[in-house]
Design a protein around this motif. Structure first.
Motif, PDB file in Angstrom:
ATOM      1  N   MET A 287      12.448  -3.744  -8.335  1.00 37.17           N
ATOM      2  CA  MET A 287      13.110  -5.041  -8.394  1.00 37.17           C
ATOM      3  C   MET A 287      12.200  -6.121  -8.941  1.00 37.17           C
ATOM      4  N   ASN A 288      10.920  -5.892  -8.861  1.00 42.25           N
ATOM      5  CA  ASN A 288       9.986  -6.953  -9.221  1.00 42.25           C
ATOM      6  C   ASN A 288       8.726  -6.349  -9.818  1.00 42.25           C
ATOM      7  N   PRO A 289       8.868  -5.673 -10.951  1.00 40.87           N
ATOM      8  CA  PRO A 289       7.722  -4.962 -11.509  1.00 40.87           C
ATOM      9  C   PRO A 289       6.772  -5.874 -12.273  1.00 40.87           C
ATOM     10  N   THR A 290       5.783  -6.367 -11.588  1.00 39.49           N
ATOM     11  CA  THR A 290       4.727  -7.143 -12.231  1.00 39.49           C
ATOM     12  C   THR A 290       3.390  -6.558 -11.816  1.00 39.49           C
ATOM     13  N   SER A 291       2.388  -6.838 -12.603  1.00 40.62           N
ATOM     14  CA  SER A 291       1.069  -6.286 -12.309  1.00 40.62           C
ATOM     15  C   SER A 291       0.592  -6.688 -10.925  1.00 40.62           C
ATOM     16  N   GLU A 292       0.947  -7.914 -10.525  1.00 39.32           N
ATOM     17  CA  GLU A 292       0.473  -8.404  -9.225  1.00 39.32           C
ATOM     18  C   GLU A 292       1.080  -7.618  -8.074  1.00 39.32           C
ATOM     19  N   ASN A 293       2.218  -6.997  -8.323  1.00 36.97           N
ATOM     20  CA  ASN A 293       2.924  -6.315  -7.241  1.00 36.97           C
ATOM     21  C   ASN A 293       2.623  -4.823  -7.167  1.00 36.97           C
ATOM     22  N   ILE A 294       1.732  -4.357  -8.004  1.00 34.31           N
ATOM     23  CA  ILE A 294       1.372  -2.939  -7.952  1.00 34.31           C
ATOM     24  C   ILE A 294       0.622  -2.656  -6.662  1.00 34.31           C
ATOM     25  N   GLN A 295       1.035  -1.606  -5.994  1.00 36.31           N
ATOM     26  CA  GLN A 295       0.408  -1.215  -4.742  1.00 36.31           C
ATOM     27  C   GLN A 295      -0.269   0.139  -4.909  1.00 36.31           C
ATOM     28  N   PHE A 296      -1.308   0.331  -4.152  1.00 33.37           N
ATOM     29  CA  PHE A 296      -2.137   1.527  -4.250  1.00 33.37           C
ATOM     30  C   PHE A 296      -1.934   2.380  -3.007  1.00 33.37           C
ATOM     31  N   GLY A 297      -1.774   3.672  -3.216  1.00 34.41           N
ATOM     32  CA  GLY A 297      -1.511   4.559  -2.100  1.00 34.41           C
ATOM     33  C   GLY A 297      -2.711   4.836  -1.215  1.00 34.41           C
ATOM     34  N   GLY A 298      -3.885   4.506  -1.703  1.00 32.11           N
ATOM     35  CA  GLY A 298      -5.086   4.703  -0.906  1.00 32.11           C
ATOM     36  C   GLY A 298      -5.925   5.850  -1.415  1.00 32.11           C
TER      37      GLY A 298
ATOM     38  N   GLY B 266      15.024   9.430  -5.103  1.00 32.59           N
ATOM     39  CA  GLY B 266      13.950   9.937  -5.950  1.00 32.59           C
ATOM     40  C   GLY B 266      14.225   9.798  -7.435  1.00 32.59           C
ATOM     41  N   THR B 267      15.250   9.043  -7.781  1.00 36.82           N
ATOM     42  CA  THR B 267      15.595   8.906  -9.201  1.00 36.82           C
ATOM     43  C   THR B 267      14.867   7.742  -9.873  1.00 36.82           C
ATOM     44  N   VAL B 268      14.202   6.930  -9.079  1.00 30.72           N
ATOM     45  CA  VAL B 268      13.545   5.738  -9.632  1.00 30.72           C
ATOM     46  C   VAL B 268      12.125   6.032 -10.087  1.00 30.72           C
ATOM     47  N   ARG B 269      11.459   6.895  -9.359  1.00 27.43           N
ATOM     48  CA  ARG B 269      10.010   7.019  -9.519  1.00 27.43           C
ATOM     49  C   ARG B 269       9.570   7.409 -10.925  1.00 27.43           C
ATOM     50  N   ASP B 270      10.368   8.183 -11.636  1.00 26.98           N
ATOM     51  CA  ASP B 270       9.967   8.641 -12.966  1.00 26.98           C
ATOM     52  C   ASP B 270      10.522   7.772 -14.089  1.00 26.98           C
TER      53      ASP B 270
ATOM     54  N   HIS C 172      -0.335   4.814  -7.670  1.00 27.46           N
ATOM     55  CA  HIS C 172       0.088   3.425  -7.639  1.00 27.46           C
ATOM     56  C   HIS C 172       1.595   3.369  -7.829  1.00 27.46           C
ATOM     57  N   ALA C 173       2.184   2.307  -7.309  1.00 25.87           N
ATOM     58  CA  ALA C 173       3.620   2.129  -7.478  1.00 25.87           C
ATOM     59  C   ALA C 173       3.936   0.650  -7.482  1.00 25.87           C
TER      60      ALA C 173
ATOM     61  N   GLY D 216       0.799  -1.209   0.000  1.00 31.79           N
ATOM     62  CA  GLY D 216       0.000   0.000   0.000  1.00 31.79           C
ATOM     63  C   GLY D 216       0.836   1.265   0.000  1.00 31.79           C
ATOM     64  N   ARG D 217       0.367   2.219   0.763  1.00 31.93           N
ATOM     65  CA  ARG D 217       1.007   3.529   0.761  1.00 31.93           C
ATOM     66  C   ARG D 217       2.484   3.459   1.146  1.00 31.93           C
ATOM     67  N   GLU D 218       2.813   2.519   2.033  1.00 29.61           N
ATOM     68  CA  GLU D 218       4.204   2.410   2.461  1.00 29.61           C
ATOM     69  C   GLU D 218       5.108   2.061   1.269  1.00 29.61           C
ATOM     70  N   LEU D 219       4.610   1.191   0.418  1.00 28.92           N
ATOM     71  CA  LEU D 219       5.388   0.823  -0.780  1.00 28.92           C
ATOM     72  C   LEU D 219       5.486   2.020  -1.734  1.00 28.92           C
ATOM     73  N   VAL D 220       4.375   2.722  -1.893  1.00 30.79           N
ATOM     74  CA  VAL D 220       4.377   3.894  -2.771  1.00 30.79           C
ATOM     75  C   VAL D 220       5.432   4.892  -2.295  1.00 30.79           C
ATOM     76  N   GLU D 221       5.447   5.135  -1.007  1.00 28.32           N
ATOM     77  CA  GLU D 221       6.418   6.096  -0.473  1.00 28.32           C
ATOM     78  C   GLU D 221       7.843   5.565  -0.577  1.00 28.32           C
ATOM     79  N   PHE D 222       7.983   4.266  -0.422  1.00 23.15           N
ATOM     80  CA  PHE D 222       9.310   3.664  -0.559  1.00 23.15           C
ATOM     81  C   PHE D 222       9.854   3.872  -1.975  1.00 23.15           C
ATOM     82  N   VAL D 223       9.026   3.582  -2.968  1.00 23.46           N
ATOM     83  CA  VAL D 223       9.489   3.720  -4.352  1.00 23.46           C
ATOM     84  C   VAL D 223       9.715   5.189  -4.682  1.00 23.46           C
ATOM     85  N   TRP D 224       8.837   6.033  -4.175  1.00 30.18           N
ATOM     86  CA  TRP D 224       8.969   7.472  -4.417  1.00 30.18           C
ATOM     87  C   TRP D 224      10.332   7.979  -3.955  1.00 30.18           C
TER      88      TRP D 224
END
Ligand SMILES: [Zn+2]
Length: 94
Positions: free
Chosen positions: A75-86, A31-35, A70-71, A18-26
Motif C-alpha cells: 500500500m505504501n511502497p517507499t524506500s523509507e518503509n522497507i523493513q528487514f527480516g533480521g 501469497g500472491t503479493v510477494r512476487d 526485506h519487504a 521488521g520481521r512481522e512486516l516481512v511475514e505480513f507481506v509474504w
C-alpha cells in the motif's frame, strides 16, 4: 488505512515493523503479493543486514549480497518503509 481488503485484522499489518512486516507481506492476499514487481522498477534499498545498496524489485526480496530478507507494504511502497527480516532470517523459514 483500511481499504486494502486483506482481511487482516489480528496482529500483523501493513504498519508492522521488521520481521512481522516481512511475514505480513509474504502472506498477504494468499501469497500472491510477494512476487509482484514494485512499480517504477523497484525501490532503492540499503540492506539493513550488510549495508550494501540494492534494488528491491518485488514486495518481498532478498539482498543479493547477504540474502537478508526485506519487504515493503504494497500500500505504501517507499524506500523509507522497507523493513528487514533480521539477521539470519531467510525466506525458507517463513
Ligand atoms: Zn545485505
Amino acid at each position: 488505512m483500511s481499504g486494502c481488503g486483506c482481511g487482516i485484522e489480528n496482529g500483523a499489518g501493513p504498519f508492522s515493523k521488521g520481521r512481522e512486516l516481512v511475514e505480513f507481506v509474504w502472506n498477504a492476499h494468499g501469497g500472491t503479493v510477494r512476487d509482484q514487481p514494485i512499480r517504477n522498477g523497484g525501490l532503492e534499498a540499503i540492506c539493513q543486514g550488510c549495508g550494501e545498496d540494492f534494488i528491491l524489485q518485488t514486495y518481498v526480496g532478498s539482498c543479493p549480497h547477504c540474502n537478508g530478507v526485506h519487504a515493503v507494504a504494497p500500500m505504501n511502497p517507499t524506500s523509507e518503509n522497507i523493513q528487514f527480516g533480521g539477521k539470519g532470517f531467510t525466506l525458507a523459514e517463513v
